[in-house]
Design an enzyme around this catalytic site. Structure first.
Site, short mmCIF file in Angstrom:
data_model
loop_
_atom_site.label_atom_id
_atom_site.label_comp_id
_atom_site.label_asym_id
_atom_site.label_seq_id
_atom_site.Cartn_x
_atom_site.Cartn_y
_atom_site.Cartn_z
N HIS A 1 0.68 -1.34 -0.15
CA HIS A 1 -0.08 -0.08 0.39
C HIS A 1 0.70 1.16 -0.30
CE1 HIS A 1 -2.91 2.42 1.53
NE2 HIS A 1 -4.04 2.08 1.28
N CYS B 1 -3.59 2.29 -4.63
CA CYS B 1 -3.92 3.28 -3.47
C CYS B 1 -4.59 5.05 -4.37
CB CYS B 1 -3.86 3.20 -1.95
SG CYS B 1 -5.04 4.48 -1.45
N HIS C 1 -7.61 0.17 -4.35
CA HIS C 1 -8.91 0.95 -3.78
C HIS C 1 -9.26 2.37 -4.63
CE1 HIS C 1 -6.46 -0.19 0.17
NE2 HIS C 1 -7.26 -1.51 0.04
N ASP D 1 -13.52 3.06 -1.00
CA ASP D 1 -11.88 3.08 1.09
C ASP D 1 -12.62 4.69 1.05
OD1 ASP D 1 -10.06 3.33 1.82
OD2 ASP D 1 -9.10 4.01 1.42
N HIS D 2 -12.67 4.91 1.83
CA HIS D 2 -12.51 6.06 2.78
C HIS D 2 -13.47 7.40 2.35
CE1 HIS D 2 -8.23 6.36 3.88
NE2 HIS D 2 -9.01 5.58 4.63
N TYR E 1 -14.63 3.92 7.13
CA TYR E 1 -15.47 2.55 6.79
C TYR E 1 -16.67 2.62 7.08
CZ TYR E 1 -10.94 1.50 5.51
OH TYR E 1 -9.50 1.03 5.10
C1 DNO Z 1 -6.15 3.12 5.78
C2 DNO Z 1 -6.35 1.96 5.00
C3 DNO Z 1 -4.88 1.09 5.63
C4 DNO Z 1 -4.31 0.24 4.84
C5 DNO Z 1 -2.80 -0.15 5.79
C6 DNO Z 1 -2.77 -1.63 4.88
O1 DNO Z 1 -7.82 3.43 5.33
O2 DNO Z 1 -5.89 1.92 3.38
O3 DNO Z 1 -4.35 1.06 7.23
O4 DNO Z 1 -5.20 -0.77 5.15
O5 DNO Z 1 -1.94 0.40 4.43
O6 DNO Z 1 -1.36 -2.28 4.89
#
Ligand code: DNO
Length: 388
Positions: free
Chosen positions: A240, A278, A305, A346-347, A363
């Site tokens: 990531h 991501c 992501h 995500d987010h 989340y």
């Molecule tokens: C946060 C996530 C990170 C991700 C880690 C992967 O929301 O994108 O915590 O899960 O960095 O190791």
């Protein structure tokens, strides 16, 4: 791409039955109950896998199989910890779970200063305020030499904050930066820690003398050691990117930009050594053009992501809409270049009654459901264009 969702295990308030109803195909999860550095036994892996499958879903991605700090800073027990990591990978491989997300960020995983930054329509979102972050660094953490890491404009913002800061304001920053955003993703700091700031300082001290080059060597050492197991079981490792993609709190960060990505891919040239693309983390750095990064690294991406950030004047950033044209471009690129990979949104925003539910920061349920609906529409449109 396969539509997946990050689910935090049987204690998650969002259930697998709910996820099936909203079009989720695969699950992204970890064995959150096993402490960092312990082996994930075949029995535990299979239990989780069967639980997910009994709900008509599949375990598509591990996020994360955490890399212990000692592997990152090359502590005396790193080889023993790498052996355990390999054992966990073997057990995942035997069970057929073959995409593993991890990160190589020292101490702090992702960083935000505000978890409920209000939007004009009544929803809220995550936000990174560089002035507040620098305030935390200089006045709460009191890191030696911290001022030198910020420009005059940011230091002026810190000074303005200092004049009005309250003890609740400081507590909120500590909570957001090192407790609430971290507790559920990495075991370094938890809600029950009485003095999280001191604990955090102790963790930072582990990296004294570790610069970006040393951290890069340590990452390559780790990857070289695990690659034989990845080849044997066809496990795709996907790192990531650092979030945000820059040096913070005096810590080196090595997955922040095009050159960094190229460097870790070149250091261990094996197709099992790949990237979690991501788009959100990468877009939080002004140096990055996510669209060209997506084009360049689509084939080395094993997991996506999907979210995107907008950087504001002064260095703050906030999460932007999942329908941002840059994200549509990223989706189009992956659908064309590497359509079999899993993706997750995500987010997303906190909306409707999300805020009352106590979900992990970033989340939410309704916000992510809306984002998944939006991205699903984009994917369907792109696919029909590609097919015609
Ligand atoms: C946060 C996530 C990170 C991700 C880690 C992967 O929301 O994108 O915590 O899960 O960095 O190791």
């Amino acid at each position: 791409m396969e539509k997946t969702w990050r689910w935090f295990g049987p204690n998650d308030k969002i259930t697998l039955d709910m996820l099936r109803q909203i079009g989720v195909e695969g699950i992204v999860t970890a064995l959150h109950h096993i402490p960092n550095g312990e082996v994930w036994t075949l029995d535990e892996v299979e239990k989780m896998k069967s639980f997910i499958e009994s709900h008509g879903l599949r375990w598509s991605v591990v996020e994360s199989l955490p890399v212990s700090e000692s592997i990152k800073y090359a502590g005396p027990d790193r080889d023993a910890l790498i052996e355990r990591y390999k054992e966990s990978l073997r057990n995942l491989g035997k069970a057929g779970v073959k995409t593993v997300c991890y990160n190589f960020m020292p101490v702090l995983d992702w960083a935000r200063t505000d978890l409920e930054y209000p939007n004009a329509n009544g929803t809220s979102n995550l936000y990174f305020n560089l002035g507040e972050f620098a305030y935390f660094d200089i006045h709460i953490l009191k890191r030696e030499g911290a001022e030198a890491d910020y420009d005059d404009n940011t230091l002026a913002r810190v000074e303005e904050l200092r004049l009005s800061m309250t003890s609740e304001g400081e507590k909120r920053l500590v909570d957001n930066i090192i407790v609430k955003t971290q507790g559920f993703v990495n075991g370094n700091i938890s809600e029950s820690d009485l003095d999280p700031v001191q604990k955090f300082r102790d963790l930072l001290a582990l990296y004294d003398g570790i610069d970006a080059d040393k951290l890069r060597d340590n990452m390559a050492y780790f990857l070289k050691a695990i690659m034989p197991v990845c080849r044997e079981y066809d496990i795709n490792m996907c790192v990531h990117p650092d979030d945000p993609p820059r040096q913070i709190l005096g810590l080196p960060r090595i997955v922040t930009c095009d050159d960094d990505i190229q460097a870790f891919l070149d250091a261990v040239p094996d197709s099992h050594n790949g990237l979690t693309f991501c788009a959100g983390s990468l877009s939080a750095g002004e140096q990055n053009d996510v669209c060209s990064l997506a084009r360049k690294y689509a084939k080395r991406t094993h997991f996506a992501h999907l979210r995107i950030c907008r950087v504001l004047p002064g260095g703050d950033f906030k999460e932007a809409s999942h329908l941002d044209p840059r994200l549509i471009y990223v989706v189009r690129t992956f659908e064309k270049e590497n359509p079999s990979i899993p993706m997750r949104v995500d987010h997303a925003e906190l909306m409707l009654d999300d805020a009352d539910k106590g979900y992990n920061a970033g989340y939410s349920f309704h916000g992510r459901m809306l984002a998944l609906g939006e991205i699903s529409g984009v994917m369907a449109t792109v696919r029909s264009e590609l097919d015609s």
